[in-house]
Design an enzyme around this catalytic site. Structure first.
Site, short mmCIF file in Angstrom:
data_model
loop_
_atom_site.label_atom_id
_atom_site.label_comp_id
_atom_site.label_asym_id
_atom_site.label_seq_id
_atom_site.Cartn_x
_atom_site.Cartn_y
_atom_site.Cartn_z
N HIS A 58 0.90 -1.03 0.11
CA HIS A 58 -0.02 -0.13 0.02
C HIS A 58 0.84 1.12 -0.08
O HIS A 58 1.56 1.49 0.89
CB HIS A 58 -0.83 0.23 1.28
N ARG A 60 -0.24 4.49 -0.64
CA ARG A 60 -1.41 5.30 -0.46
C ARG A 60 -1.60 6.31 -1.20
O ARG A 60 -2.51 7.35 -1.26
CB ARG A 60 -0.73 6.14 0.92
N ASN A 90 -6.64 0.69 -3.18
CA ASN A 90 -7.37 1.31 -2.22
C ASN A 90 -6.95 2.84 -1.90
O ASN A 90 -6.47 3.15 -0.69
CB ASN A 90 -7.82 0.66 -0.98
N ASP A 150 -8.52 -5.25 -2.34
CA ASP A 150 -8.03 -5.47 -0.89
C ASP A 150 -8.42 -4.36 -0.07
O ASP A 150 -8.43 -3.07 -0.44
CB ASP A 150 -6.34 -5.45 -1.10
N ASN A 276 -5.46 -6.45 9.57
CA ASN A 276 -6.53 -7.16 8.73
C ASN A 276 -5.91 -7.93 7.72
O ASN A 276 -5.17 -7.42 6.72
CB ASN A 276 -7.39 -6.31 8.07
N ASP A 303 2.31 -6.91 2.52
CA ASP A 303 0.84 -5.89 3.02
C ASP A 303 1.32 -4.89 3.69
O ASP A 303 0.44 -4.46 4.87
CB ASP A 303 -0.12 -6.81 3.72
N HIS A 307 0.36 3.91 8.32
CA HIS A 307 -0.36 4.84 8.88
C HIS A 307 0.18 6.14 9.60
O HIS A 307 1.16 5.69 10.15
CB HIS A 307 -1.39 4.31 9.62
#
Length: 428
Positions: A58, A60, A90, A150, A276, A303, A307
């Protein structure tokens, strides 16, 4: 670019060899190589691997540049030994059109630290209701081959079937986030003894396993490829093992954290362990390790889920799910799989480079360390031991579950098409 001679490295953990890089390619592999004017890297005792490939990252951008950007994420990838990563869809806006995936692809080209292969969304807005522009994303400059919602499960069986049928036309693959939403409403951690004792909403293993069982049957029915993201339970392993025994075209990935950490850590209520799918039991961890070793699980995928501080430094219930992983993945795999004798370094190359590149249909990555191949390479000091210090991360975020934990191994050099992106463990 000039020439670089890597002298005395154990190629895939085997006998020491010299590897000469000339420009973007490997020019010579052998012993006693001399190259006038070449930069020499003394690599005695170190492990030389093909550049690592991550199927699940990810980055972002666009939309959440406060947690990561394509530039900072690819820097983190290079430090971790990666030369190619797949960027999940995402983002904000969602990567569900040719325009967005091309933007991410071009940002990766501009970064120069690591190739970025965008993953396209399966459904518009990740809403699970209408197929996204799968063909247009494939036909774009980004040449998307992997599609995933995802973060959310494609829980509608009809939509999933249509996606599997659609991607067959260009040999694509649907990567499923296996999570039955009705079974995980309000879930905060793995359902079991610990969740009962802590009073946190339980996330049952069957929520993952039921979707995997459905999807391997759908893939078999339509004759398409399906990939299972971040498989996390012993039951899921058995379903994938059964599907492969039937000749169903299914592949699966496991994250480093699911190979090491268990739900017992949630007793600390530290949100760094909120992820998750959730951390599972010791029994699950052992089953995942065995499955990665025997090839039932095909690849390791990070994964990597960055954050910002405020999204993790809060009470458990309000915290975001996810962990960063690009810069520690190889160390965790050495710790859990190599140092335990479950796999060797050649199998590390298989699970972290060859197979993920094959699943993603990447060109130029996941190639043997041999003459004429692109010089996408990772040099590892496997004898190194050190505590993880997130303050030194190249990633913009610091939400690692390994802070202060001593882990083995350190990437000393990473080469992207012959150009050093990491030298002596630091960004070039």
């Amino acid at each position: 670019m000039g020439k670089t001679l890597i002298r005395g490295a154990k190629v895939l953990g085997g006998e020491p060899q010299d590897v000469l890089i000339d420009g973007e390619t490997i020019a010579e592999v052998g012993t006693g190589i001399s190259a006038e004017g070449a930069e020499v890297i003394e690599a005695e005792g170190k492990i030389l691997l093909p550049g690592l490939v991550d199927l699940h990252t990810h980055l972002r951008e666009p939309g959440r540049e406060d947690s990561e950007t394509v530039l900072t994420g690819t820097k983190a990838a290079a430090v971790g030994g990666y030369t190619s990563v797949h960027a999940m869809a995402n983002t904000f806006p969602v990567a569900d059109t040719a325009g967005v995936v091309e933007q991410v692809w071009r940002l990766g080209k501009e970064s120069g630290y690591c190739d970025v292969q965008p993953v396209g969304a399966v459904t518009v807005g990740l809403e699970g209701k209408k197929l996204a522009e799968l063909g247009a994303m494939h036909d774009s400059a980004a040449n998307v081959r992997v599609f995933s919602d995802d973060g959310k499960c494609v829980d509608d069986a009809v939509i999933m079937r249509r996606a599997l049928e659609y991607v067959k036309a260009f040999d694509g693959v649907v990567a499923q986030h296996a999570q039955e939403p009705r079974l995980t409403e309000g879930a905060q951690m793995n359902e079991g003894i610990v969740s009962a004792e802590l009073g946190l909403g339980g996330w049952p293993a069957v929520a993952e396993e039921s979707i995997i069982a459905r999807d391997v049957l759908l893939a078999d029915h339509v004759g398409s490829r399906v990939h299972i993201c971040h498989l996390s339970t012993a039951g899921s392993v058995e379903i994938v093992r059964w599907a492969k025994s039937r000749g169903i075209d299914v592949t699966a990935e496991v994250t480093p954290h699911h190979l090491l950490l268990t739900d017992e850590l949630v007793r600390t209520y530290n949100p760094v362990y909120k992820v998750n799918p959730p951390l599972r039991t010791e029994r699950d961890v052992m089953a995942l390790r065995e499955a990665l070793a025997d090839g039932t699980i095909d690849v390791v995928a990070t994964d990597h889920a960055p954050h910002p501080h405020e999204d993790k430094d809060c009470e458990w219930g309000a915290a975001a799910m996810g962990m960063v992983g690009l810069e520690t993945a190889l160390s965790v795999i050495q710790h859990t799989m190599v140092d335990t004798g479950l796999i060797d370094w050649a199998q590390v190359a298989d699970r972290m480079s060859f197979r993920p590149a094959a699943i993603g249909r990447l060109e130029g990555h996941g190639r043997p360390v041999s003459v004429g191949e692109p010089a996408n390479l990772t040099l590892v000091d496997s004898a190194y031991r050190g505590a993880v210090d997130p303050a030194g991360f190249a990633s913009r975020s610091r939400n690692t579950p390994y802070e202060g934990r001593e882990l083995p191994g350190r990437v000393t050099h990473t080469f992207l098409r012959g150009r050093a992106t990491v030298v002596d463990g630091k960004l070039a």
